[in-house]
Design a protein around this motif. Structure first.
Motif, PDB file in Angstrom:
ATOM      1  N   ALA A  22      -0.934  -5.410  92.239  1.00 37.23           N
ATOM      2  CA  ALA A  22       0.086  -4.670  91.481  1.00 37.23           C
ATOM      3  C   ALA A  22       1.444  -4.802  92.172  1.00 37.23           C
ATOM      4  CB  ALA A  22      -0.306  -3.202  91.339  1.00 37.23           C
ATOM      5  N   GLU A  23       1.430  -4.776  93.487  1.00 40.38           N
ATOM      6  CA  GLU A  23       2.672  -4.942  94.245  1.00 40.38           C
ATOM      7  C   GLU A  23       3.251  -6.343  94.029  1.00 40.38           C
ATOM      8  OE1 GLU A  23       4.085  -3.520  98.613  1.00 40.38           O
ATOM      9  OE2 GLU A  23       2.259  -4.715  98.561  1.00 40.38           O
ATOM     10  N   TYR A  26       4.769  -6.283  90.589  1.00 31.73           N
ATOM     11  CA  TYR A  26       6.026  -5.534  90.599  1.00 31.73           C
ATOM     12  C   TYR A  26       7.146  -6.387  91.215  1.00 31.73           C
ATOM     13  CZ  TYR A  26       9.586  -2.206  91.984  1.00 31.73           C
ATOM     14  OH  TYR A  26      10.790  -1.579  92.171  1.00 31.73           O
ATOM     15  N   HIS A  51       0.268 -10.200  86.657  1.00 27.60           N
ATOM     16  CA  HIS A  51      -0.165  -9.080  85.822  1.00 27.60           C
ATOM     17  C   HIS A  51      -1.666  -9.189  85.537  1.00 27.60           C
ATOM     18  CE1 HIS A  51      -1.033  -7.160  81.920  1.00 27.60           C
ATOM     19  NE2 HIS A  51      -0.393  -6.154  82.490  1.00 27.60           N
ATOM     20  N   PHE A  86       1.321   2.581  83.824  1.00 25.62           N
ATOM     21  CA  PHE A  86       2.156   1.479  84.302  1.00 25.62           C
ATOM     22  C   PHE A  86       1.900   0.221  83.465  1.00 25.62           C
ATOM     23  CE2 PHE A  86       2.060  -2.143  87.456  1.00 25.62           C
ATOM     24  CZ  PHE A  86       3.416  -2.368  87.484  1.00 25.62           C
ATOM     25  N   THR A 103       9.026   1.011  83.281  1.00 25.33           N
ATOM     26  CA  THR A 103       7.954   0.296  83.980  1.00 25.33           C
ATOM     27  C   THR A 103       8.139   0.458  85.485  1.00 25.33           C
ATOM     28  OG1 THR A 103       7.832  -1.308  82.166  1.00 25.33           O
ATOM     29  CG2 THR A 103       6.817  -1.937  84.268  1.00 25.33           C
ATOM     30  N   TYR A 107       5.689   2.391  88.104  1.00 26.45           N
ATOM     31  CA  TYR A 107       5.163   1.753  89.310  1.00 26.45           C
ATOM     32  C   TYR A 107       5.320   2.704  90.504  1.00 26.45           C
ATOM     33  CZ  TYR A 107       4.371  -1.262  93.271  1.00 26.45           C
ATOM     34  OH  TYR A 107       3.890  -1.778  94.459  1.00 26.45           O
TER      35      TYR A 107
END
Length: 130
Positions: A22-23, A26, A51, A86, A103, A107
């Motif tokens: 996820a990081e 982002y 993603h 998210f 978004t 996060y």
């Protein structure tokens, strides 16, 4: 107790991997925004690969958690809800061409809920973006 320890190790691994991916997602999303502001090209396939990896890992985490009721704890539930918010916000913003402002906000919420879960699992925190 041995079985719970086994599940704890698996859920720790899945939680960490979910947040690492996820990081990455982002950071890729942030890089895309920076590229647009600088009028540079950006490889959108990379964004969707991050993603997809984050979402797939999250689904593994969620399924493992739901199948192992001895892990039941509200911090897991809050983390799952935060990831889903998210994810849905990203998909909604992307499909409608809206700003990614929400978004990014979601996060930050996801990082907060993960760090609460990290305290419970005694694993490393993820740095919240500025």
């Amino acid at each position: 107790m041995e079985m719970l320890t086994y599940h704890e190790e698996n859920i720790k691994d899945l939680a960490l991997k979910t947040m690492w991916y996820a990081e990455d997602f982002y950071e890729s999303l942030s890089a895309e925004l920076d590229a647009r502001l600088d009028r540079k090209t950006f490889n959108e396939q990379i964004l969707f690969a991050y993603h997809s990896t984050a979402y797939s890992t999250f689904m593994g985490f969620k399924l493992y958690y739901l199948q192992n009721t001895e892990l039941s704890e509200s911090k897991f539930d809050r983390f799952i809800e935060a990831f889903e918010r998210f994810n849905l916000e990203f998909l909604s913003s992307r499909s409608t061409g809206h700003s990614m402002q929400h978004t990014f906000m979601y996060y930050g919420d996801l990082v907060d809920t993960f760090n609460d879960l990290a305290d419970l699992l005694q694993i490393q925190h993820i740095k919240k973006p500025d």
